[in-house]
Design an enzyme around this catalytic site. Sequence first.
Site, PDB file in Angstrom:
ATOM      1  N   GLU A 105       0.710  -1.132  -0.020  1.00 21.49           N
ATOM      2  CA  GLU A 105       0.080   0.174   0.132  1.00 21.49           C
ATOM      3  C   GLU A 105       0.883   1.323   0.002  1.00 21.49           C
ATOM      4  OE1 GLU A 105      -2.411   1.482  -0.787  1.00 21.49           O
ATOM      5  OE2 GLU A 105      -3.916   1.431   0.810  1.00 21.49           O
ATOM      6  N   ASP A 106       0.201   2.377  -0.480  1.00 18.38           N
ATOM      7  CA  ASP A 106       1.086   3.625  -0.471  1.00 18.38           C
ATOM      8  C   ASP A 106       0.826   4.406   0.814  1.00 18.38           C
ATOM      9  OD1 ASP A 106      -1.526   4.195  -0.736  1.00 18.38           O
ATOM     10  OD2 ASP A 106      -1.032   5.846  -2.469  1.00 18.38           O
ATOM     11  N   ASP A 109      -3.857   5.860   6.510  1.00 17.04           N
ATOM     12  CA  ASP A 109      -4.061   7.086   7.143  1.00 17.04           C
ATOM     13  C   ASP A 109      -5.236   6.798   8.314  1.00 17.04           C
ATOM     14  OD1 ASP A 109      -5.100   9.647   7.925  1.00 17.04           O
ATOM     15  OD2 ASP A 109      -5.528  10.339   5.969  1.00 17.04           O
ATOM     16  N   THR A 113      -9.592   1.880   4.783  1.00 16.24           N
ATOM     17  CA  THR A 113      -9.425   1.071   3.626  1.00 16.24           C
ATOM     18  C   THR A 113      -8.611  -0.263   3.938  1.00 16.24           C
ATOM     19  OG1 THR A 113      -9.061   3.473   2.381  1.00 16.24           O
ATOM     20  CG2 THR A 113      -8.383   1.272   1.372  1.00 16.24           C
ATOM     21  N   PHE A 158      -0.872  16.868   3.222  1.00 16.87           N
ATOM     22  CA  PHE A 158      -1.490  16.288   2.085  1.00 16.87           C
ATOM     23  C   PHE A 158      -0.142  16.111   1.322  1.00 16.87           C
ATOM     24  CE2 PHE A 158      -3.511  15.962  -1.798  1.00 16.87           C
ATOM     25  CZ  PHE A 158      -4.609  15.384  -1.564  1.00 16.87           C
ATOM     26  N   ASP A 165      -1.735  11.184  -5.482  1.00 19.60           N
ATOM     27  CA  ASP A 165      -2.377  12.236  -6.311  1.00 19.60           C
ATOM     28  C   ASP A 165      -3.033  13.633  -5.674  1.00 19.60           C
ATOM     29  OD1 ASP A 165      -4.375  10.688  -5.239  1.00 19.60           O
ATOM     30  OD2 ASP A 165      -5.716  11.661  -6.811  1.00 19.60           O
ATOM     31  N   ARG A 171       0.839  12.356  -9.668  1.00 20.35           N
ATOM     32  CA  ARG A 171       1.183  10.743  -9.383  1.00 20.35           C
ATOM     33  C   ARG A 171       2.834  10.767  -9.925  1.00 20.35           C
ATOM     34  NH1 ARG A 171      -3.222   7.825  -7.119  1.00 20.35           N
ATOM     35  NH2 ARG A 171      -5.224   8.292  -8.186  1.00 20.35           N
TER      36      ARG A 171
HETATM   37  C1  PRP Z   1      -5.629   6.294  -0.577  1.00 21.16           C
HETATM   38  C2  PRP Z   1      -4.351   5.703  -0.371  1.00 21.16           C
HETATM   39  C3  PRP Z   1      -5.052   4.405   0.511  1.00 21.16           C
HETATM   40  C4  PRP Z   1      -6.191   5.090   1.138  1.00 21.16           C
HETATM   41  C5  PRP Z   1      -5.841   5.483   2.650  1.00 21.16           C
HETATM   42  O1  PRP Z   1      -6.649   5.754  -1.990  1.00 21.16           O
HETATM   43  O2  PRP Z   1      -3.910   4.991  -1.575  1.00 21.16           O
HETATM   44  O3  PRP Z   1      -5.437   3.183  -0.226  1.00 21.16           O
HETATM   45  O4  PRP Z   1      -6.404   6.343   0.545  1.00 21.16           O
HETATM   46  O5  PRP Z   1      -6.636   6.094   3.246  1.00 21.16           O
HETATM   47  P1  PRP Z   1      -7.288   5.567   4.836  1.00 21.16           P
HETATM   48  O6  PRP Z   1      -6.389   4.782   5.389  1.00 21.16           O
HETATM   49  O7  PRP Z   1      -7.637   6.979   5.236  1.00 21.16           O
HETATM   50  O8  PRP Z   1      -8.600   4.615   4.149  1.00 21.16           O
HETATM   51  P2  PRP Z   1      -7.421   6.390  -2.976  1.00 21.16           P
HETATM   52  O9  PRP Z   1      -8.878   6.120  -2.471  1.00 21.16           O
HETATM   53  O10 PRP Z   1      -7.173   8.005  -2.887  1.00 21.16           O
HETATM   54  O11 PRP Z   1      -7.060   5.885  -4.239  1.00 21.16           O
HETATM   55  P3  PRP Z   1      -5.641   5.970  -5.011  1.00 21.16           P
HETATM   56  O12 PRP Z   1      -4.724   4.711  -4.551  1.00 21.16           O
HETATM   57  O13 PRP Z   1      -6.109   5.392  -6.402  1.00 21.16           O
HETATM   58  O14 PRP Z   1      -4.938   7.359  -4.858  1.00 21.16           O
END
Ligand code: PRP
Length: 187
Positions: A105-106, A109, A113, A158, A165, A171
Amino acid sequence: MQSKDKQNKYIEYILFDQKTLESKIKELSEWVNEEYKNSSSLIMVGLLKGSFPFLAQLIKNVNVECILDFMTVSSYAGTLASTGSVKIILDLANDIQNKDVLIVEDIIDTGKTMQKIYALLKSRNPKSLKVLTLLNKQSGRKVDFNQDKYGFDIKDEFVVGFGFDYQEKLRELPYIGVIKKEIINKK
Ligand code: PRP
């Protein structure tokens, strides 16, 4: 480490430059190599879209046998904060039953997710299930979720670039930077 970026009008400052990212990600590849040295069934699952530069860099130094697979999930849905509802846009191509699965994962937060994806993949009965994230925003946690390994802990900022993004853009930047507040406040 925090230098002004003259090239991109959206960036307040660079948080992690290319060299810093490369060296941290090499450490994370070594963690993968150690963690899965006895595994013959590793599937690395990249969560799109954000994780793809991280995963691409990570695998350069991974030397255990593995399969790559992807899921597209969306929680921010073009907004600045996690909405909490996680939408699966593209599911895995592989069956993960009895496989060692590492979710790549990136950022984690709020944790919402990953909590949902983790529960979903767990229900498919993998042999093991672990989570590696490049960035961890511990101060943002709203649910009790902890990754197995992370690269950097960041403040409530941010970030964009290297997969992250702002409204689907930026990105492609080779570094991770903090976006100018006025850009966000304009909206
Ligand atoms: C972002 C990120 C994680 C998630 C983290 O995804 O890549 O998957 O939010 O947030 P959380 O811990 O608060 O749930 P995003 O929906 O922006 O999709 P992306 O990877 O396409 O940018």
